[in-house]
Design an enzyme around this catalytic site. Structure first.
Site, PDB file in Angstrom:
ATOM      1  N   ASP A 230       0.839  -1.184   0.000  1.00 49.19           N
ATOM      2  CA  ASP A 230       0.000   0.000   0.000  1.00 49.19           C
ATOM      3  C   ASP A 230       0.875   1.235   0.000  1.00 49.19           C
ATOM      4  OD1 ASP A 230      -2.386   1.775   0.874  1.00 49.19           O
ATOM      5  OD2 ASP A 230      -3.237  -0.244   0.873  1.00 49.19           O
ATOM      6  N   HIS A 260      -4.245   6.137   3.299  1.00 48.24           N
ATOM      7  CA  HIS A 260      -4.768   4.855   2.837  1.00 48.24           C
ATOM      8  C   HIS A 260      -4.075   3.683   3.515  1.00 48.24           C
ATOM      9  CE1 HIS A 260      -5.807   1.557   0.047  1.00 48.24           C
ATOM     10  NE2 HIS A 260      -6.908   2.255  -0.152  1.00 48.24           N
ATOM     11  N   SER A 413     -11.518  -1.296  -0.623  1.00 46.15           N
ATOM     12  CA  SER A 413     -10.225  -1.436   0.059  1.00 46.15           C
ATOM     13  C   SER A 413     -10.421  -1.938   1.481  1.00 46.15           C
ATOM     14  CB  SER A 413      -9.505  -0.089   0.127  1.00 46.15           C
ATOM     15  OG  SER A 413      -8.863   0.221  -1.064  1.00 46.15           O
TER      16      SER A 413
END
Length: 492
Positions: A230, A260, A413
Site C-alpha cells: 500500500d 490509505h 479497500s
C-alpha cells in the site's frame, strides 16, 4: 488409395502432437441487470472486455473536508480479448512470450496507464553481464533498476526508452529477441480520492456484521504475518502500537505516512479505540505507492518488489487494496505466492456496475472482496463479477489515519482488509490451511445475500469470521481459473 489414407493419418497425428500441451481458456462477458442485490443478471453472449474511462478510487460521503482513499486503483483504457494460454514447458533457445498468458506483452493501443518511457524486462538468472550489456545496446535502452526475484526465479529490469519511441514499439522489438523471457510496460496503479465525512456512527457496525466479537473469543490472529502492500503506514499511531513486524520501501524517495495505508493496517490490526479484525496479527508494511497531490500511484515494478519481499519475510496473508489492468508479470508472481501457501486478498474495485474486471482481484489466485453497507446492500461503487469470493462492510467505515487521527470513509479497500484479518484468525486456529482451503471455507460459511446462491455482487455472501474459524475443513479440489465477467446494473 491406402498410401494416400496413411499419409493423411500421419499428417493429422503430427498436427495433434504440435498442439499438445497448450491450454487455452477464454474469459466471458455478462450483461445488464436492473437491480443491486435483488435478482441474478441474465446471461448474454460473450463479448469483448470493456475499455477504460471508468472512475475509480475511494468513495466518500459529503461533509468532512478531509481526504482519505477508499482504494488504490488504476483503470485500464482497454483489455485484450484473446484466450489465456499456459505453456510452462521448455521451448528451446527462443522463448515465445505470447504463450505465457495468451497475449503479447504489448499494451492495448489506447492504454495510457503506464510509465511512458519505461519497459519491464524479465531475463533468466543464467544470462551473463556481457549478454545484458549487449541487449541494452541492441535496443538502445538505459538502465534504471534491476532486482532478482525469488518468486519468479528470474531477474527483472526496469529500463528507460530513448529516442522518443513508444512503449509498444520497444516491447515488440524485445519480444523478438531470443534472450528476453518477457517484456511489458511498467503499468501504473492509481489512487483516486474523494471527500470524507466528519460525522457518522463510530460504533464500527462491521464488527457485528462479521461476527468478530464471537470470533475474538477464540482467536485474535496471534503473530500471524499479514503483509499490506500500500502507501506508507503510520506505525506510531496508537491503534498500531507494537503491530508492525517489518517495513519495506520499494520507492527511492521517502514520504510521510499516508491515509490509505494507515487505514488498511488499522482495519486489520487496530487494538485501541478501534478493533481490527485480527488485533493481535503482525503487519508487514510494504510501501509501493507514492503519495501525490491527488492521491497515490504505484507501478508494476514496485508491486513486484513488495510481493517478493513479503514472501521472503514469511507472510501468510497479503492484502492488496489496489486495482488496475491485467498485468502478466504480477499474475506470475501471485501464482508463485499462492503455490508457496500465501493467501492473497484484493479489493474488487470502486469503479461501479459498468466497470470491466479489475486486477489483481480478478486474478484466479486471489480472494476478491466486494463491499456492503450497514443494511447488507451492495455498496453502489463496488465492482461486480463472478470472480467475487465474498463481501464485507465497506461503506462509511471508521478508520485510523496518520497523526493519531480517525476518519469515516468508504471503499472495497476496507472490505478486503477486514477479510485479510479474518484469514489471519483462521490461520491462527489452523496453521496448515492452504489458500484453496481458506477460500472454500470463506465461501461455505458466508451469509448469503441478494439472489439465492453465489452471485456477481456478493460472491458467496457476507463473510462470517466466527463461522470461518469454527468450520470443519473438508478436502478441496485444485483451484482453477474463475470466470471473469462484467455485470452492469445500468445505473450508478
Amino acid at each position: 488409395m491406402r498410401a494416400h489414407r496413411t499419409a493423411l493419418l500421419c499428417l493429422a497425428a503430427a498436427l495433434t502432437m504440435a498442439s499438445d500441451g497448450v491450454l487455452a481458456q477464454k474469459m466471458g462477458g455478462r450483461g445488464p441487470s436492473p437491480n443491486i442485490g435483488i435478482s441474478k443478471p441474465p446471461t448474454v453472449p460473450d463479448g469483448p472486455r470493456g475499455g477504460g474511462g471508468y472512475p475509480g478510487g475511494g468513495h466518500r460521503g459529503p461533509g468532512w473536508g478531509g481526504v482519505v482513499p477508499g482504494i488504490i486503483v488504476g483503470l485500464p483504457q482497454g483489455y485484450s480479448t484473446g484466450p489465456y494460454i499456459v505453456d510452462d514447458g521448455p521451448s528451446g533457445p527462443r522463448r515465445t512470450q505470447a504463450n505465457r498468458r495468451g497475449t503479447s506483452g504489448v499494451p492495448p493501443a489506447n492504454e495510457r496507464r503506464l510509465v511512458p518511457d519505461e519497459v519491464v524486462i524479465e531475463l533468466p538468472n543464467s544470462v551473463s553481464a556481457q549478454q545484458i550489456e549487449a541487449l541494452q545496446r541492441r535496443h538502445r535502452l538505459t538502465r534504471r533498476e534491476s532486482q532478482a526475484f525469488q518468486l519468479s526465479g528470474t531477474t527483472l529490469y526496469r529500463w528507460g526508452i530513448t529516442g522518443g519511441r513508444s512503449v509498444a514499439t520497444v516491447v515488440r522489438e524485445l519480444e523478438a529477441d531470443r534472450l528476453v523471457a518477457w517484456a511489458q510496460p511498467n503499468y501504473l496503479f492509481m489512487l483516486q480520492q474523494n471527500e470524507t465525512r466528519t460525522a457518522g456512527d463510530a460504533a464500527q457496525y462491521g464488527l457485528a456484521k462479521l461476527r468478530l466479537p464471537q470470533a475474538h473469543v477464540l482467536a485474535k490472529g496471534d503473530n500471524v504475518l499479514v503483509a499490506v502492500i500500500d502507501s506508507g503506514i503510520d506505525g506510531n499511531h496508537p491503534e498500531l502500537a507494537g503491530s508492525i513486524a517489518g517495513t519495506f520501501d520499494a520507492l527511492s524517495a521517502p514520504a510521510a505516512p499516508h491515509q490509505h495505508g494507515t487505514a488498511i493496517a488499522s482495519l486489520i490490526a487496530a487494538h485501541g479505540k478501534l478493533m481490527g479484525s485480527a488485533p493481535d496479527a503482525k503487519i508487514l508494511a510494504a510501501r509501493a505507492f507514492d503519495p501525490k497531490a491527488a492521491g497515490a500511484e504505484g507501478t508494476t515494478f514496485n508491486i513486484l518488489k513488495s510481493l517478493d519481499w513479503a514472501a521472503a519475510q514469511g507472510a501468510r496473508v497479503i492484502n492488496m487494496s489496489f486495482a488496475g489492468p491485467d498485468d502478466p508479470a504480477i499474475h506470475r508472481s501471485l501464482e508463485a505466492a499462492r503455490k508457496k501457501g500465501i493467501v492473497l486478498v484484493a479489493a474488487a474495485g470502486n469503479a461501479g456496475a459498468k466497470s470491466p474486471p479489475l486486477y489483481p482481484a480478478a486474478d484466479p489466485n486471489v480472494i476478491a472482496v466486494s463491499a456492503t453497507d450497514a443494511d447488507d446492500k451492495l455498496f453502489e461503487q463496488s465492482n461486480r463479477g463472478r470472480y467475487i469470493t465474498v463481501a464485507a462492510p465497506g461503506a462509511q467505515i471508521l478508520v485510523a489515519v496518520p497523526d493519531n487521527g480517525y476518519e469515516m470513509s468508504s471503499g472495497t479497500s476496507y472490505s478486503a482488509a477486514e477479510v485479510s484479518g479474518i484469514i489471519a484468525l483462521m490461520l491462527q486456529r489452523k496453521p496448515d490451511l492452504t489458500p484453496d482451503k481458506v477460500k472454500t471455507i470463506l465461501r461455505a460459511t458466508a451469509k448469503d445475500l441478494g439472489p439465492k446462491g453465489p452471485d456477481a455482487m456478493f460472491g458467496a455472501g457476507l463473510a462470517d469470521a466466527y463461522g470461518a474459524i469454527t468450520a470443519d475443513v473438508a478436502p478441496v479440489a485444485a483451484a482453477g481459473r474463475r470466470p471473469v465477467e462484467r455485470v452492469s446494473t445500468g445505473t450508478r
